[in-house]
Design a protein around this motif. Structure first.
Motif, short mmCIF file in Angstrom:
data_model
loop_
_atom_site.label_atom_id
_atom_site.label_comp_id
_atom_site.label_asym_id
_atom_site.label_seq_id
_atom_site.Cartn_x
_atom_site.Cartn_y
_atom_site.Cartn_z
N ASN A 450 0.83 -1.21 0.00
CA ASN A 450 0.00 0.00 0.00
C ASN A 450 0.87 1.25 0.00
OD1 ASN A 450 -2.43 -1.25 -0.15
ND2 ASN A 450 -2.94 -1.10 2.03
N LYS A 453 2.24 1.69 -3.30
CA LYS A 453 1.21 2.00 -4.28
C LYS A 453 0.74 3.46 -4.18
CE LYS A 453 -2.69 -0.28 -3.75
NZ LYS A 453 -3.58 -1.43 -3.69
N ILE A 484 -0.06 9.89 -0.67
CA ILE A 484 -1.21 10.78 -0.85
C ILE A 484 -1.99 11.02 0.45
CG2 ILE A 484 -1.50 10.21 -3.30
CD1 ILE A 484 -3.83 8.34 -2.41
N GLY A 485 -1.79 10.16 1.43
CA GLY A 485 -2.51 10.32 2.71
C GLY A 485 -3.96 9.86 2.60
N ILE A 486 -4.61 9.81 3.74
CA ILE A 486 -6.00 9.32 3.77
C ILE A 486 -6.86 10.41 4.43
CG2 ILE A 486 -7.53 7.48 4.62
CD1 ILE A 486 -4.88 5.80 4.94
N SER A 499 -13.30 -1.42 1.39
CA SER A 499 -13.32 0.02 1.64
C SER A 499 -12.11 0.67 0.97
CB SER A 499 -13.29 0.24 3.16
OG SER A 499 -12.90 1.54 3.42
N GLU A 502 -10.75 5.94 -2.94
CA GLU A 502 -11.21 6.25 -4.30
C GLU A 502 -12.27 5.23 -4.69
OE1 GLU A 502 -7.75 5.28 -6.63
OE2 GLU A 502 -7.97 7.31 -7.42
N GLY A 511 -6.29 -2.45 -6.88
CA GLY A 511 -6.55 -2.93 -5.51
C GLY A 511 -7.96 -3.46 -5.38
N LEU A 514 -9.51 -5.18 0.03
CA LEU A 514 -9.56 -6.27 1.02
C LEU A 514 -8.28 -6.38 1.83
CD1 LEU A 514 -11.28 -9.07 -1.07
CD2 LEU A 514 -12.20 -7.99 0.97
N SER A 540 1.02 8.68 5.30
CA SER A 540 0.33 7.87 6.30
C SER A 540 1.33 7.08 7.12
CB SER A 540 -0.62 6.88 5.62
OG SER A 540 -1.37 7.53 4.62
N PHE A 542 1.29 3.61 9.41
CA PHE A 542 0.60 2.43 9.96
C PHE A 542 1.50 1.84 11.04
CE2 PHE A 542 -1.67 3.00 6.08
CZ PHE A 542 -2.94 2.50 6.31
P1 ADP Z 1 -6.56 -1.81 -1.64
O1 ADP Z 1 -6.48 -3.13 -2.29
O2 ADP Z 1 -7.55 -0.92 -2.26
O3 ADP Z 1 -5.26 -1.20 -1.41
P2 ADP Z 1 -6.66 -1.97 1.21
O4 ADP Z 1 -7.61 -2.63 2.11
O5 ADP Z 1 -5.24 -2.39 1.29
O6 ADP Z 1 -7.22 -2.14 -0.23
O7 ADP Z 1 -6.74 -0.43 1.45
C1 ADP Z 1 -7.96 0.18 1.51
C2 ADP Z 1 -7.86 1.64 1.11
O8 ADP Z 1 -7.12 2.37 2.11
C3 ADP Z 1 -7.08 1.87 -0.13
O9 ADP Z 1 -7.88 1.70 -1.28
C4 ADP Z 1 -6.66 3.29 0.06
O10 ADP Z 1 -7.67 4.18 -0.32
C5 ADP Z 1 -6.40 3.41 1.54
N1 ADP Z 1 -4.97 3.22 1.87
C6 ADP Z 1 -4.40 2.10 2.39
N2 ADP Z 1 -3.09 2.32 2.62
C7 ADP Z 1 -2.80 3.58 2.22
C8 ADP Z 1 -1.61 4.41 2.21
N3 ADP Z 1 -0.45 3.95 2.64
N4 ADP Z 1 -1.73 5.66 1.74
C9 ADP Z 1 -2.91 6.13 1.32
N5 ADP Z 1 -4.07 5.43 1.30
C10 ADP Z 1 -4.00 4.16 1.74
#
Ligand code: ADP
Length: 686
Positions: A450, A453, A484-486, A499, A502, A511, A514, A540, A542
């Motif tokens: 992530n 990505k 890009i942040g959340i 969830s 975008e 993606g 899941l 972000s 985590f």
């Molecule tokens: P995906 O397969 O869409 O990445 P995830 O469950 O891993 O599904 O993540 C869910 C959503 O959380 C992503 O679609 C994205 O919008 C947001 N997200 C997750 N990690 C990041 C991150 N490091 N930076 C920005 N947005 C994130």
């Protein structure tokens, strides 16, 4: 399915209460009747005592009266026997009688002309002397009657001429053949009666003459209110021929009841009533507990039936689940095998000079195929986790080593994207713990992917820290990106299934939505925590906190490094019937300096082993003639313990277990990436 219905049993407590009430009433009636009987007996015994005493006194009084009249009679007889001569001595004898007998107030001689000729004592009775009683209304008729039939005459309680009251008793005297007159005595029996009544303070007594005049009474000061209930009445015959009787009334006064205590008789009644009520209550409780027991038995029977039904449902559900698993297993194989081939070919084509336009198409193909593969993998994964089939293996592994290996794997990709990938840790060697390294890797991989990505410039920093606490190692890993942040409002939802920040057709990022849901479920299974902080446009962070038990064995890292150098010299066999897959895997192995040999089915594998020895076998499970599982079984039966890594698209728990039983150490799912192959080589050839 059955329903628990205890209708008709529940409302019984009303009937219980009614039955208990009726029984209580019956007992109360019985107690009250018994008590009444007992009370009657007490009253009866009192009445008997009073009656007996009254009778005795009545007799005594009768005797007193008779004795006194007898005395007067004696005097009369003496005059008659002496033909009147005795009259001269009369006064002396009369005086003697009066002195000796207090009932006699005076004695007089009334001649046949009805004139009182003599009276003894004279003193105090002077007005009566020479009194002509024919003028005294109440005397005349009776006196004359008595003189005619020679009977004794006792007057009513009379008012005397000389004052006072007494009974006048006439004894007619006959001699010389004619009536001469009467010896008459004024009698008051009080002192004799007092003697009889002495010591009987607990009684009230009244005596009435035949006219109803009260002439004697004792104990009138404390008459009991119950006197009427126990009244004893008797008659004392005075002149039976005339029917002349006196009436005696005898009753208890308050002193009679002095010994009686208030609770006499009532105590039994009160006790009886209490026992009756208690018996009623006990009966009610007994009935209720009986009903309750019956109700529970009833419910238990229902529950048993329900259990049987549930068991049937369970068996049906298990069967459905088995069919679903089988379907998923087949699907995953069916989808992932061709996808593997597609992705492998894309990979090969991308390494060749195909021209600008084709490269663009290849990238699009690669993007879509990977997306589809990711979706298939994630759906299978979340299905497995949610059906409670997440199983954590317990093997030794070094978390820091895993992290380093992971970063090594991703280094090239990050570089290619112009991003930095940095590990921040002040540890040289990590500690070895016991746990599921694959799941641990999956968590970190999801987060790293992530970060990769969603970051276009800058980079990703992984902060790693360890802390030993007793027999446990506490890990804190932070993956911080400059992506890009959340948005704030999305932060609390991103761990939910599907969830994504975008959405819609304009999505820029591949993606399934899941990854984080799976990540959080794994972290939960580890008993750890995952948190996220983010600022839109800035990046972000985590953070995961995990805890693993420490292992007793710690690895020699230098030795591992040296052995890694030797990987290139090892002999590897690929057992795979699909030429595309053979091509992809061979190319990947070449990148590690390994020139692998190929067998197209299980039979060929055995032939290869009869000619040479190998250090590692990549074994496809589904092959013609002899499949991978059978080939492995055959190898094991020949005591060949070469590591066998299964190539399979099928990752259900059942197929994993089947592979393990056949003697397969590990498995990798199709399509195989460079990172996965590198990990296998690290594990089995170093
Ligand atoms: P995906 O397969 O869409 O990445 P995830 O469950 O891993 O599904 O993540 C869910 C959503 O959380 C992503 O679609 C994205 O919008 C947001 N997200 C997750 N990690 C990041 C991150 N490091 N930076 C920005 N947005 C994130």
């Amino acid at each position: 399915m059955g329903k628990i219905n205890s209708k008709g049993i529940k409302n019984i407590s009303g009937a219980d209460a009614l039955i208990s009430l009726l029984v209580t009433i019956v007992f109360v009636i019985f107690v009250v009747l018994s008590w009444q009987h007992y009370d009657d007996q007490i009253r009866e015994s009192r009445r008997n005592k009073i009656n007996l005493t009254g009778q005795f006194i009545n007799d005594q009084f009768g005797a007193v009266i008779n004795d006194n009249i007898e005395l007067l009679f004696n005097l009369k007889r003496r005059i008659e026997i002496t033909n009147g001569a005795y009259l001269q001595y009369w006064s002396f004898d009369a005086g003697l009688i009066i002195d000796q007998n207090p009932s006699f107030k005076f004695i007089e001689w009334i001649d046949s002309n009805m004139v009182i000729r003599k009276i003894e004592p004279v003193a105090g009775n002077e007005p009566a002397l020479n009194l002509d009683i024919s003028n005294v209304g109440y005397r005349r008729d009776q006196w004359i009657k008595s003189s005619l039939d020679s009977s004794i005459n006792v007057t009513e309680w009379a008012q005397l001429t000389q004052g006072g009251n007494s009974f006048l008793v006439d004894a007619p005297v006959y001699y010389n053949g004619t009536f001469q007159g009467t010896i008459t005595a004024g009698m008051v029996f009080n002192s004799h009666f007092d003697n009889v009544m002495a010591g009987r303070e607990e009684y009230h007594l009244s005596l009435y003459d035949e006219k109803g005049s009260l002439f004697y009474e004792v104990g009138e000061d404390n008459i009991s209110p119950l006197a009427g209930d126990y009244m004893y009445r008797a008659e004392i015959p005075i002149n039976e021929d005339e029917g002349q009787v006196w009436t005696l009334e005898f009753s208890p006064n308050t002193a009679f009841f002095e010994d009686t205590v208030w609770y006499e008789g009532k105590l039994e009644l009160i006790l009886g009533l209490i026992i009756s009520i208690m018996m009623g209550i006990t009966l009610f409780l007994l009935l209720r507990s009986y009903r309750e027991k019956k109700r529970i038995t009833f419910i238990n029977q229902k529950l048993k039936k329900l259990n049987v039904a549930l068991n049937k449902e369970k068996i049906r559900a298990e069967e459905a689940s088995r069919i679903k698993t089988e379907f998923l297993s087949n699907m995953s194989h069916e989808i992932r095998t061709p996808l593997n081939a597609i992705l492998g070919l894309i990979d090969i084509l991308q390494r060749q000079d195909v021209g600008e336009e084709s490269r663009k198409y290849l990238e699009m193909m690669n993007f879509s195929s990977k997306n589809l593969l990711g979706l298939v993998n994630d759906i299978l994964e979340i299905d497995r986790i949610e059906s409670g089939k997440i199983e954590l293996t317990q093997k030794d592994f070094c978390p820091l080593e895993e992290v380093r290996m992971l970063l090594d794997l991703y280094e090239r990709s990050f570089e290619e994207k112009g991003l930095k990938l940095e590990l921040q840790s002040n540890l040289d060697d990590g500690v070895v713990v016991v746990g599921d390294s694959l799941k641990f890797n999956q968590v970190l991989t999801n987060l790293l992917r992530n970060a990769y990505k969603f970051t276009q410039k800058g980079g990703v920093t992984l902060k790693y820290s360890e802390e030993q606490k007793g027999q446990f190692l506490l890990l804190r890993i932070q993956i911080a990106d400059t992506g890009i942040g959340i948005p704030k409002e999305n932060l609390e939802h991103i761990f939910e299934r599907f969830s994504q920040v975008e959405s819609g057709y304009k999505r820029k990022y591949e993606g399934t939505g899941l990854g984080l849901a799976i990540t959080r479920k794994i972290v939960d299974a580890f008993g750890g925590e995952i948190e996220v902080e983010s600022k839109l446009g800035e990046g972000s962070v985590f953070t995961i906190s995990l805890e693993f038990p420490l292992s007793h064995r710690q690895p020699d890292r230098k030795k591992v490094q040296t052995e890694l150098q030797q990987i290139k010299k090892r002999k590897v066999l690929i057992a795979e019937d699909n030429p595309m897959n053979v091509l992809v895997l061979s190319k990947l192995l070449e990148q590690f300096g390994i020139k692998a040999e190929v067998a197209n089915n299980g039979v060929e594998v055995l032939e290869k082993f009869s000619e040479a020895s190998y250090d590692l076998v990549f074994m496809d499970v589904h092959m013609p003639e002899m499949d991978g599982l059978e080939a492995t079984r055959q190898l094991r039966s020949k005591s060949l313990d070469v590591p066998v890594v299964a190539l399979t698209a099928n990752i259900t728990n059942e197929s994993r277990e089947e592979a393990r039983l056949a003697g397969i150490q590990d498995y990798i799912t199709k399509p195989f990436t460079r990172e996965v192959i590198q990990k296998v080589l690290y594990t089995y050839l170093s």
